[in-house]
Scaffold this active site. Structure first.
Site, PDB file in Angstrom:
ATOM      1  N   GLU A 198       8.873   9.468   3.633  1.00  0.00           N
ATOM      2  CA  GLU A 198       8.080   8.283   3.987  1.00  0.00           C
ATOM      3  C   GLU A 198       7.836   7.382   2.776  1.00  0.00           C
ATOM      4  O   GLU A 198       7.865   6.154   2.894  1.00  0.00           O
ATOM      5  CB  GLU A 198       6.754   8.702   4.621  1.00  0.00           C
ATOM      6  CG  GLU A 198       6.889   9.430   5.952  1.00  0.00           C
ATOM      7  CD  GLU A 198       7.602   8.617   7.018  1.00  0.00           C
ATOM      8  OE1 GLU A 198       7.695   7.377   6.876  1.00  0.00           O
ATOM      9  OE2 GLU A 198       8.100   9.214   7.988  1.00  0.00           O
ATOM     10  N   HIS A 201      10.526   4.961   2.152  1.00  0.00           N
ATOM     11  CA  HIS A 201      10.435   3.691   2.884  1.00  0.00           C
ATOM     12  C   HIS A 201       9.570   2.678   2.129  1.00  0.00           C
ATOM     13  O   HIS A 201       9.883   1.484   2.098  1.00  0.00           O
ATOM     14  CB  HIS A 201       9.840   3.928   4.271  1.00  0.00           C
ATOM     15  CG  HIS A 201      10.749   4.619   5.225  1.00  0.00           C
ATOM     16  ND1 HIS A 201      12.079   4.302   5.355  1.00  0.00           N
ATOM     17  CD2 HIS A 201      10.512   5.621   6.124  1.00  0.00           C
ATOM     18  CE1 HIS A 201      12.631   5.070   6.286  1.00  0.00           C
ATOM     19  NE2 HIS A 201      11.701   5.883   6.762  1.00  0.00           N
ATOM     20  N   THR A 227      26.154   6.209   0.132  1.00  0.00           N
ATOM     21  CA  THR A 227      25.817   6.988   1.329  1.00  0.00           C
ATOM     22  C   THR A 227      26.730   6.528   2.450  1.00  0.00           C
ATOM     23  O   THR A 227      26.692   5.364   2.857  1.00  0.00           O
ATOM     24  CB  THR A 227      24.343   6.806   1.745  1.00  0.00           C
ATOM     25  OG1 THR A 227      24.075   5.418   1.934  1.00  0.00           O
ATOM     26  CG2 THR A 227      23.422   7.368   0.691  1.00  0.00           C
TER      27      THR A 227
END
Length: 659
Positions: A198, A201, A227
């Protein structure tokens, strides 16, 4: 999506931040490797929103979570060895150290754990983010007991999405389940990396499959070069089974920004994106780790900074709050456990001060950690706790935590209440739960009071001032005194009332709902009476019978504004000597006022124009009808000394024999 609906300009802020992020990465690409030898120290604070239950996790559990975060962000986790394929060569040491604040925004000593008693622990939205500290100085993490959204464990916004501070609610930071903290206590190693995810983010890291909350739907990208494109994962696959979007390309399902729960890494590309945000002025991120801020928050060094404790306590709930059961409303002789939620420093002594006549259960005394007590005085109880250590002491007093009712019913049904008496919530007749001497409780300003501004019948009603609300799923209640139901005929075993409820939200899509309960054991347990569909417990216009009213809602007596609720009472359960009823309202931030009137249990005859006294039985007037010049005979049973006045059907006084 909800935030974007309210503020569509955020999309432009996201685009602008993306451009500056990519520009920063391009300009600093050669310097990223050197940053691993340095350290970015970021102060943060845990706000533990609790009602004294298991959601009030220990200091030790939270400190364990800090340990885990620092391991994850510095590539110190042993399971990096489990990284598959070439990903093991791009695992990033983010070079970030997380430190709990040692000075609060006012410069006071803190251990970085802020404990707040509130029923918002059972809600979990932006309005549950109580007492947010300045986001340019601290990363805020709010811990709660549950989310209303099924399956949610936590959420956070990108720095760009909260770049404009709309003042209230406090959006910037992480809100997350308390049992996802740490690997001890209520936590587990399996869920302990959720905060690592979290906070990613907060520093502009997307999910690996892109900017949605829905993995395994379609292939997507997270704007990070190293990625691979992925659909995202809800479980941990094998390398051979993780080549969905591009044949022969294994996806990074072990990434902290995945949902696979087998995460072990950030990539170097994510590190670059993370550092770009940490160096950005957007949402004050670049101020967090400055020397001046580390000094201001007490996190410049790791020297211990012991603090005086801060007193706090709550009351033990008997069952989860959402069912309506708690120990805030009890009868004399009912054991109540007071839960010590003090924090901020090691406590060496404590002292409870309780009302005269209160007794301690065996094993409890006035210095116990969480004593069990029995109150003998009626009404709201004034309770104080003083805690201290060698650095100081503090005292917390709560005058509206526990309400004690008589173990013997004070009213005999059939019973009617028209809320005509301005003091009805102050005289021990009815109880309004969610307010204190300052008309506040649980950090909000909404509560039930008596009003003469609107009524279905007569002049008064009970009103919940939800037009002034500031929280979703806020909980407010009104509770009847004990009612003796033994004289109610089986055919009339029912409860009814009228209500009028509007919304200030034109879409009528708020979270407003209402539930009716009954208790036969003085509030130890409450059973749900209401039909969910009838009372709209799922929210929306099923319960908001008065529709959309943008202004402060005050209904007229017009039938269109009032809806009657009638609920059957099982005789075998409720035809007993002491029953309490409770109406609980769950309200929304964009809701409006709720009015309740003409509460009737046992089929009491409703008055016409005035409130009927239920302490007098067998009222007879004859002849009826009559005229002003005729003799009027009044017969009363069990009345004692009375004053008699006669009103017509409209409520107009037509005869006062004592004038």
């Amino acid at each position: 999506q909800k935030l974007l609906k309210e503020h569509p300009e955020i999309l432009e802020l996201e685009k602008s931040m993306e451009v500056s992020t990519q520009e920063w990465i391009k300009n600093h690409k050669g310097k990223l490797e050197k940053s691993t030898t340095g350290r970015i120290i970021i102060p943060f604070v845990f706000h533990v929103i609790n009602e004294g239950g298991i959601e009030n996790v220990s200091d030790a559990q939270l400190i364990d979570e800090v340990r885990i975060m620092n391991i994850d962000y510095n590539k110190q986790n042993a399971d990096t060895a489990d990284a598959v394929g070439n990903f093991k060569y791009i695992i990033a040491n983010m070079g970030v150290e997380w430190r709990l604040a040692k000075l609060d925004p006012n410069g006071n000593c803190t251990n970085g754990i802020d404990r707040i008693t509130s029923d918002q622990t059972y809600v979990g939205d932006d309005y549950s983010k109580l007492n947010g500290w300045p986001r340019e100085k601290y990363v805020n993490v709010w811990l709660i007991g549950q989310f209303q959204i099924p399956g949610a464990a936590g959420y956070a916004y990108y720095a760009s999405d909260v770049a404009v501070d709309y003042n209230f609610p406090h959006r910037d930071g992480v809100i997350i389940l308390s049992n996802y903290m740490g690997s001890i206590g209520t936590g587990s190693a399996f869920t302990s990396k959720a905060l690592t995810h979290e906070i990613g983010h907060c520093f502009n890291l997307q999910h690996c499959w892109g900017n949605t909350n829905n993995p395994e739907v379609s292939c997507g990208d997270d704007e990070v070069e190293d990625t691979p494109e992925t659909k995202g994962w809800l479980s941990c696959p094998t390398p051979s089974g993780a080549q969905i979007c591009n044949a022969g390309v294994v996806e990074n399902y072990q990434n902290y920004m995945e949902y696979s729960y087998c995460s072990v890494m950030f990539t170097e590309g994510q590190k670059a994106r993370w550092l770009a945000t940490a160096n950005s002025p957007v949402s004050g991120r670049n101020n967090l780790w400055t020397d001046s801020n580390l000094i201001a928050t007490g996190t410049y060094d790791t020297l211990p900074s012991p603090c005086a404790p801060i007193a706090g306590f709550s009351v033990k709930s008997t069952v989860a709050n959402s069912t309506g059961n708690n120990s805030r409303y009890v009868c004399t002789g009912t054991p109540v456990q007071l839960l010590n939620s003090s924090g901020n420093g090691t406590i060496t002594s404590r002292h409870w001060t309780l009302p005269t006549g209160t007794t301690f259960a065996i094993g409890s005394n006035d210095s116990s950690l969480s004593p069990t007590v029995m109150f003998s005085r009626l009404g709201w109880q004034v309770i104080s706790l003083t805690v201290s250590n060698s650095y100081g002491s503090s005292t917390y007093t709560d005058s509206n935590l526990v309400y004690v009712s008589s173990a013997t019913a004070s009213i005999t049904a059939p019973y009617y209440e028209g809320f005509e008496d301005p003091g009805i919530f102050n005289t021990g007749r009815w109880t309004s739960v969610n307010f204190d001497a300052n008309n506040k409780y649980d950090n909000n300003i909404t509560w039930f009071t008596q009003t003469t501004s609107a009524a279905h019948n007569g002049n008064g009603s009970a009103v919940l001032n939800n037009y002034d609300a500031h929280a979703n799923f806020d909980i407010d209640e009104i509770i009847t005194p004990g009612i003796n139901m033994t004289a109610v005929p089986t055919a009339k075993m029912q409860l009814s009332f009228y209500y009028s409820w509007a919304s200030a939200n034109q879409y009528l899509d708020g979270q407003d709902s209402m539930v009716v309960y009954a208790s036969t054991d003085c509030g130890v347990t409450w059973r749900v009476l209401s039909n969910a569909a009838k009372l709209g417990s799922t929210g929306g216009n099923a319960v908001l019978n008065a529709g959309y009213v943008q202004a402060n809602f005050v209904p007229t007596t017009a039938p269109a504004y009032w809806k009657q609720v009638t609920l059957s009472l099982t005789p075998s359960t409720y035809q007993v000597a002491n029953v309490h009823f409770k109406i609980r309202a769950f309200t929304s931030i964009h809701g409006n006022n709720l009015y309740i009137d003409d509460f009737n249990v046992g089929g009491a005859p409703a008055p016409t124009g005035i409130e009927q006294s239920t302490s007098i039985t067998g009222i007879q007037l004859f002849p009826n009808p009559t005229t002003r010049d005729a003799t009027l005979n009044v017969q009363l049973e069990n009345a004692g000394k009375v004053v008699v006045k006669v009103y017509d059907i409209s409520g107009k006084l037509v005869m006062n024999p004592f004038d």
